[in-house]
Design an enzyme around this catalytic site. Sequence first.
Site, PDB file in Angstrom:
ATOM      1  N   LYS A 196      -9.537  11.172  -2.979  1.00 40.69           N
ATOM      2  CA  LYS A 196      -9.386  12.094  -1.857  1.00 40.69           C
ATOM      3  C   LYS A 196      -7.919  12.116  -1.441  1.00 40.69           C
ATOM      4  CE  LYS A 196      -9.298  12.053   2.493  1.00 40.69           C
ATOM      5  NZ  LYS A 196      -8.369  13.192   2.749  1.00 40.69           N
TER       6      LYS A 196
ATOM      7  N   GLU B 282      -3.664  -0.663   2.464  1.00 43.92           N
ATOM      8  CA  GLU B 282      -2.211  -0.743   2.650  1.00 43.92           C
ATOM      9  C   GLU B 282      -1.909   0.100   3.868  1.00 43.92           C
ATOM     10  OE1 GLU B 282       1.280   0.355   3.102  1.00 43.92           O
ATOM     11  OE2 GLU B 282       1.248   1.368   1.149  1.00 43.92           O
TER      12      GLU B 282
ATOM     13  N   CYS C 134       5.814   3.444   4.928  1.00 40.66           N
ATOM     14  CA  CYS C 134       5.116   2.329   5.571  1.00 40.66           C
ATOM     15  C   CYS C 134       6.035   1.133   5.794  1.00 40.66           C
ATOM     16  CB  CYS C 134       3.922   1.903   4.725  1.00 40.66           C
ATOM     17  SG  CYS C 134       2.640   3.159   4.604  1.00 40.66           S
TER      18      CYS C 134
ATOM     19  N   GLU D 163       4.411   2.148  15.215  1.00 43.03           N
ATOM     20  CA  GLU D 163       4.903   2.779  13.998  1.00 43.03           C
ATOM     21  C   GLU D 163       5.093   4.272  14.276  1.00 43.03           C
ATOM     22  OE1 GLU D 163       3.902   2.727   9.294  1.00 43.03           O
ATOM     23  OE2 GLU D 163       2.241   3.258  10.611  1.00 43.03           O
TER      24      GLU D 163
END
Length: 519
Positions: free
Chosen positions: A192, A268, A302, A415
Amino acid sequence: MTSVQVTIAATGKVLNVPTGLFINNEFVSSVDSQDKIECIDPATENAICSVTAGSATDIDLAVRAARNAFKTSWGKNVTGFERSRLLNKLADLMERDAQDLAELESLNNGKPVKIARDFDIGDSVACLRYYAGFADKIVGQTIEIDNKTKVAFTKHDPIGVCGQIIPWNYPIQMWAWKVAPALACGCTIVMKPSEFTPLTALKLSELIVEAGFPPGVVNTIPSLGSVGGAALSAHLDVDKIAFTGSTVTGRKILEAAAKSNLKKVSLELGGKSPQLVFESADLEEASKWAALGILYNTGQDCTAGSRVYVQDTVYDAFLEKLVEKAKALTISHAFDEKSGGGPVVSKVQYDKIWSYIDSGKQEGAKCILGGVKRSGKGYYVDPTSVRLLLIYALTAYAMTVFTEIRPDMKIVKDEIFGPVLSVGRFATEDEGIELANNTSYGLGAGLHSNDASQCMRVSQALEAGTVWVNQYNLLYNNVPFGGKKQSGIGRELGSHALDEYTSVKAIHWNYGEKLDWPL
């Protein structure tokens, strides 16, 4: 086959782009949905095309196709030599089509073509070849029990059907990181892609067929995360989920996996990665790595080094060099050869980043570079040809970032996933380590020092899955990658990634013992 012709305005090239769902090596329409996903060019805000949005029913069909392939034409039914051959063939095809894939990636994602081609796709080709080399070398152990009567040995079986959910910041590269080890181990896949950037995953599905993979081995279902991602995570016939994305979504996936069939999960997730610059560091080099850490991929990474702490004795000198490096980078559209970064991927991300910039100002931080919106079209965060937002705080006493970039500031703890950098200072090594580790995340960290003993001490003390010393943000296919704390579970890359796609079976063989009975 459902497809559209997409014209690359900058080059005039016309690409045929599939827009259907890829199941059993065919592009098909949804069985029960008319919903579409509109793909946007972030540099112009114009629509590129629409693709079919898969439903939960479509996910189920793809899982059935993957299960059938696992039982019949893949899994334990094909040799490691054959898996290796097909992976190498796929790598060759990606290398052949690198320019077309890069242009499509850049159109949908916004990153410069040269970076998509030379770095993302170049690394993806190498990743496929790396795991192709492992496909016939997945081995177990022979374990001594009793040499006269018994032996035990282990086998690493493919785990089965894998749901793989990838993000929008590195669409092709994350596809390769997930697909390569899974196929090398003999797993089948339902992929996906992100609803923001599905086009290259669909284009790569064409190469799956051309390479010769059997039907059902790789299936691709563009879908909203709340639909397709949720369906995969809760599906009772999916054996493993691999996800790259936000910590918030990772929690939902882990919960769904636990409530369904306790499927294996690797995550992750996010990061708020620090870099420490010590007084012994080469400040010229450290400023380059710090700039790369927050500016590469326009900060949509990330492991973005979004917090930099500098020893107070070299703070001013370092900051001057860092601003100089930031100003040297060109932020432009993807087809500008001078561009080192492009717009952020979407209006959603654009608005999120600017909300954090506004929050930083409201909480008392001072913006010394950037922070003003660019006029015109495109989701550009840097509006004035400067490339970085450096944030430090002021008090009534002095400009001392160490005391004023507080842990409770949103720009310091959250973040942001954009080119927004908080810069602080510290006096001692212990203070620097404490600042760096003061986060709920633990994906990456960096340190810059020419003191070898200090490098060893600090790299051991930093709480992160990856620590860079006198460099930052460079990853290699043969080195494991993953997080600590709320940055994830499991590892990608290196031989460790194979463990995520296999289950260990222990076989006990009795060839000499006679059982005394009754007990």
